[in-house]
Design an enzyme around this catalytic site. Sequence first.
Site, PDB file in Angstrom:
ATOM      1  N   SER A 101      -8.999   4.631  -2.261  1.00 49.60           N
ATOM      2  CA  SER A 101      -9.376   3.389  -1.617  1.00 49.60           C
ATOM      3  C   SER A 101     -10.780   3.566  -1.023  1.00 49.60           C
ATOM      4  O   SER A 101     -11.441   4.565  -1.313  1.00 49.60           O
ATOM      5  CB  SER A 101      -8.342   3.107  -0.541  1.00 49.60           C
ATOM      6  OG  SER A 101      -8.405   1.780  -0.159  1.00 49.60           O
ATOM      7  N   LEU A 102     -11.210   2.646  -0.200  1.00 46.41           N
ATOM      8  CA  LEU A 102     -12.536   2.768   0.406  1.00 46.41           C
ATOM      9  C   LEU A 102     -12.421   2.729   1.921  1.00 46.41           C
ATOM     10  O   LEU A 102     -11.603   1.999   2.466  1.00 46.41           O
ATOM     11  CB  LEU A 102     -13.436   1.602  -0.034  1.00 46.41           C
ATOM     12  CG  LEU A 102     -14.050   1.657  -1.418  1.00 46.41           C
ATOM     13  CD1 LEU A 102     -14.685   0.327  -1.773  1.00 46.41           C
ATOM     14  CD2 LEU A 102     -15.093   2.774  -1.482  1.00 46.41           C
ATOM     15  N   LYS A 110     -18.852  -6.049  -3.349  1.00 47.42           N
ATOM     16  CA  LYS A 110     -17.457  -5.603  -3.390  1.00 47.42           C
ATOM     17  C   LYS A 110     -16.658  -6.730  -4.023  1.00 47.42           C
ATOM     18  O   LYS A 110     -16.450  -7.778  -3.417  1.00 47.42           O
ATOM     19  CB  LYS A 110     -16.956  -5.310  -1.981  1.00 47.42           C
ATOM     20  CG  LYS A 110     -15.565  -4.723  -1.960  1.00 47.42           C
ATOM     21  CD  LYS A 110     -15.235  -4.251  -0.567  1.00 47.42           C
ATOM     22  CE  LYS A 110     -13.839  -3.699  -0.442  1.00 47.42           C
ATOM     23  NZ  LYS A 110     -12.797  -4.502  -1.036  1.00 47.42           N
ATOM     24  N   ARG A 121      -4.223  -0.059 -10.196  1.00 50.07           N
ATOM     25  CA  ARG A 121      -4.402   1.048  -9.265  1.00 50.07           C
ATOM     26  C   ARG A 121      -3.049   1.632  -8.820  1.00 50.07           C
ATOM     27  O   ARG A 121      -2.909   2.831  -8.639  1.00 50.07           O
ATOM     28  CB  ARG A 121      -5.197   0.567  -8.047  1.00 50.07           C
ATOM     29  CG  ARG A 121      -5.436   1.655  -7.090  1.00 50.07           C
ATOM     30  CD  ARG A 121      -6.515   1.332  -6.094  1.00 50.07           C
ATOM     31  NE  ARG A 121      -6.441   2.371  -5.099  1.00 50.07           N
ATOM     32  CZ  ARG A 121      -5.858   2.247  -3.921  1.00 50.07           C
ATOM     33  NH1 ARG A 121      -5.358   1.107  -3.551  1.00 50.07           N
ATOM     34  NH2 ARG A 121      -5.783   3.256  -3.104  1.00 50.07           N
ATOM     35  N   LYS A 123     -17.689  -4.924   4.941  1.00 53.25           N
ATOM     36  CA  LYS A 123     -17.020  -6.187   4.611  1.00 53.25           C
ATOM     37  C   LYS A 123     -17.709  -7.388   5.243  1.00 53.25           C
ATOM     38  O   LYS A 123     -18.411  -7.260   6.232  1.00 53.25           O
ATOM     39  CB  LYS A 123     -15.585  -6.127   5.117  1.00 53.25           C
ATOM     40  CG  LYS A 123     -14.781  -5.035   4.447  1.00 53.25           C
ATOM     41  CD  LYS A 123     -13.604  -5.639   3.764  1.00 53.25           C
ATOM     42  CE  LYS A 123     -12.455  -4.666   3.704  1.00 53.25           C
ATOM     43  NZ  LYS A 123     -11.200  -5.347   3.538  1.00 53.25           N
ATOM     44  N   CYS A 152       3.925 -36.589  26.484  1.00 56.60           N
ATOM     45  CA  CYS A 152       5.232 -37.199  26.718  1.00 56.60           C
ATOM     46  C   CYS A 152       5.640 -36.844  28.146  1.00 56.60           C
ATOM     47  O   CYS A 152       5.803 -35.669  28.470  1.00 56.60           O
ATOM     48  CB  CYS A 152       6.259 -36.662  25.724  1.00 56.60           C
ATOM     49  SG  CYS A 152       7.946 -37.092  26.175  1.00 56.60           S
ATOM     50  N   CYS A 196      13.319 -34.818  27.132  1.00 58.50           N
ATOM     51  CA  CYS A 196      12.768 -34.852  25.775  1.00 58.50           C
ATOM     52  C   CYS A 196      13.233 -33.596  25.033  1.00 58.50           C
ATOM     53  O   CYS A 196      12.975 -32.469  25.459  1.00 58.50           O
ATOM     54  CB  CYS A 196      11.247 -34.890  25.830  1.00 58.50           C
ATOM     55  SG  CYS A 196      10.495 -34.771  24.204  1.00 58.50           S
TER      56      CYS A 196
HETATM   57  S1  IVH Z   1     -16.434   1.921  -5.736  1.00 60.57           S
HETATM   58  C1  IVH Z   1     -13.017   4.391  -4.183  1.00 60.57           C
HETATM   59  N1  IVH Z   1     -17.410  -0.443  -6.047  1.00 60.57           N
HETATM   60  O1  IVH Z   1     -12.449  -2.300  -3.502  1.00 60.57           O
HETATM   61  C2  IVH Z   1     -14.246   4.779  -4.875  1.00 60.57           C
HETATM   62  N2  IVH Z   1     -15.138  -0.288  -5.456  1.00 60.57           N
HETATM   63  O2  IVH Z   1     -10.960  -2.337  -0.943  1.00 60.57           O
HETATM   64  C3  IVH Z   1     -14.791   3.901  -5.899  1.00 60.57           C
HETATM   65  N3  IVH Z   1     -14.005  -2.447  -5.258  1.00 60.57           N
HETATM   66  O3  IVH Z   1      -9.867  -0.370  -4.477  1.00 60.57           O
HETATM   67  C4  IVH Z   1     -14.836   2.502  -5.524  1.00 60.57           C
HETATM   68  N4  IVH Z   1     -15.754  -3.687  -5.747  1.00 60.57           N
HETATM   69  O4  IVH Z   1     -11.384  -0.891  -6.339  1.00 60.57           O
HETATM   70  C5  IVH Z   1     -16.313   0.252  -5.751  1.00 60.57           C
HETATM   71  N5  IVH Z   1     -18.446  -2.468  -6.391  1.00 60.57           N
HETATM   72  C6  IVH Z   1     -17.364  -1.776  -6.101  1.00 60.57           C
HETATM   73  C7  IVH Z   1     -16.131  -2.396  -5.799  1.00 60.57           C
HETATM   74  C8  IVH Z   1     -15.037  -1.613  -5.497  1.00 60.57           C
HETATM   75  C9  IVH Z   1     -14.468  -3.699  -5.427  1.00 60.57           C
HETATM   76  C10 IVH Z   1     -12.614  -2.165  -4.879  1.00 60.57           C
HETATM   77  C11 IVH Z   1     -12.112  -0.802  -5.182  1.00 60.57           C
HETATM   78  C12 IVH Z   1     -11.165  -0.481  -4.039  1.00 60.57           C
HETATM   79  C13 IVH Z   1     -11.252  -1.662  -3.179  1.00 60.57           C
HETATM   80  C14 IVH Z   1     -11.223  -1.245  -1.737  1.00 60.57           C
END
Ligand code: IVH
Length: 727
Positions: free
Chosen positions: A92-93, A140, A161, A357, A467, A473
């Site tokens: 994940s990130l 993203k 995933r 984000k 009211c 009521c």
């Molecule tokens: S790089 C984990 N690049 O966002 C290392 N991820 O919320 C490689 N995601 O599950 C990830 N856009 O699948 C990368 N430009 C982007 C992305 C991206 C969306 C997804 C990713 C991960 C999720 C995390």
Amino acid sequence: MNATPDSTSPPSPAAERRAAELRRELRHHEHLYYIENRPEISDQAFDALFHELKELEARHPDLIQPDSPTQRVAGGILDHLPSHQHASPMLSLDSSQEEATLRRFDERVRKALTKASLTKADLAAAVPTSGAGSWVVDPKFDGISVELVYRDGVLERAVTRGDGQRGEGITESVRTIATVPLSLRAGQRPIPALLAVRGEILLTVDGFESLNERLLAAGKEPFANPRNATAGTVRQLDPSIAAERPLEVYVYDILALAPENEEDATTDGPIPLPDGSTLATHQEALAAMRDWGLRVSTLTRVATTVDELLDFHRSIEESRDTLGFEVDGVVIKLDDLAGRQALGSTSHHPRWAFAMKFPPRKEITRVERIFASVGRTGVVTPVALMRPVEIGGVTVSRATLHNREEVARKDVREGDLIRVQRAGDVIPQVVEVLEEEGRERAEPFQMPERCPSCDTPLVERGPFSVCPNSFECSAQLVGRLVHFGSRKALDIEGLGEETAKLLVGEGLVTELPQLFALRAHDLIGYEGFGAISAGKLVEAIESTRRTSLERFLFGLGIPEVGVTVARDLARHFGTFRGVQGADDEALQSVSGVGPRMSEAIRSFFAQPQTAEVLERLMDGIMELQESTPRPSGEAAEDGQEAPLEGKTFVFTGGLERFTRDSAKALVEGLGGRVTGSVSRKTSYVVAGDSPGSKLAKAEKLGVEVLDEAALIALLEAQGAQLPPPEN
Ligand code: IVH
């Protein structure tokens, strides 16, 4: 050129040659069209080639190859989705919305790399800021993550995933996506024996909207957002469903690559290629993927400083509505692959990447109905029931329209298309009505003149309709029961709105004390109540007779008394009788209680009907664990009761329902801080009537702005007891 093979197998060498040529041409034109966005032939010319190949294959089934452009929708309906192990874990990130967190990430990476480079000299070059191209940034994509595995250049499988180690095989659906090549192109770089890449499957916003229209027309449930629609599409067992929907894929990472033998796959660090060269950076990896015919985003940029990263973040956020697909932030990745290797990963995310984000966004949906809802204090609130929509991860279907004036100001009507947002991430509210050309709108919503529950004529208090029939009521009684049983009050499990409506509607409870006289046999037989559930509810009610003074005080729903004030009153006076008998002076010696609040508390207890109900509750029903008095103002032990802890508010302009002081007291009562000037650190700017320059400043700094309605929603969601509207 002119292939006219006869209809018998095996195909002639000429037919074989022509089929190979057609496949090559079709792939080439697909690539130009879908990946490079610069078609060289017309759609008709493409279709003609496609049909020629189809016909040839029909006549000579031996010619069919699994990666032929004609074979995107191949095979029939599956009976399940197989499970596959990923070539390398799909992590994940790490993510945040805060600039400070991004800065810390940047520092951490730089420190770790400097440290690593002390022992490994060649890492010195990887330190961000030491040269151009240290970070690579992408949007993203807000779709679903997918692994694509190519063996000897042919797409072998596509896997979701899943849990990061294993996912579900969605190969058949993914094969139908035109932007996914069924076989790799041999470009400048030879094709590796194994290539596993990671990317994102998306549905365009247009595609999502027309899909929902079709679903609605067919009487089916629409999807809440493009991501859900994407997930719901690729996981279908029938790949022809995916084939009909405009899915797209962007790839953004190499998960594993083996130049010749699968056993030698690289999953980390610089990547050796079959021709002896090596991919040393992420930029090179992106170029290689592009060269192999995979679709890589053209929005990707290179940055060296945090400020550049923030600029990119801002520019993508600004163009968010024009990209044509959903993005929910930007992803920042270290360019140097050896640097990535040195940093490694936690079990959850790589230490070399970070997602910055965007704040939760607004969504568009339609108002299905508007109705007037009577709350426990008698205030009648217009509520919009909307087609369910997901906003920042939560599905919402109701939004408050606050009061008569607000409905008129926003002019929200049944059937309207509206933009909704979640204020302070909690309560949905209508931002605006969207114009739809040519659609006839319903009549404006009229607030009822009589209570929709008890038919008593409503009285107007400012913009609010109330009211006045507090004690008879039934809607108000339902509201009081629900509040009495709510989590921060007596916490009676099973006493939700439905149950409270049933109890009141069936005449089982006509005032609070009767709740405690309920027996299981009174309930059995009503909808949702069998012997077990009836017994459970009665037991839950019984078990809350022993409760703390502060929960009880909060549960009574005394105007202006929220969880914090209830706690302070309990601590200050120690006993129920102490609070009940307190005069203004005594009440105002409790921190946070001003003249207005003490007046509200006293008039609550002075109401004869209230006094009578309280006598009955105190006479043998409630067993309050009264607290030892102690100076008020001490911090809550668990911090639970300060939901706005760490949040700072700035007020500008006049408020209708509060004085500045009472609004301040409410915010502070929930642990928030009120300050005088706006900075990046400010959590919310509350803008009332004729706001000053603070509003402009908030907008400039991107600080969230709340109007009065949004402030009320936020405070109520955090358990504040607001003053009832006054004349
Ligand atoms: S790089 C984990 N690049 O966002 C290392 N991820 O919320 C490689 N995601 O599950 C990830 N856009 O699948 C990368 N430009 C982007 C992305 C991206 C969306 C997804 C990713 C991960 C999720 C995390």
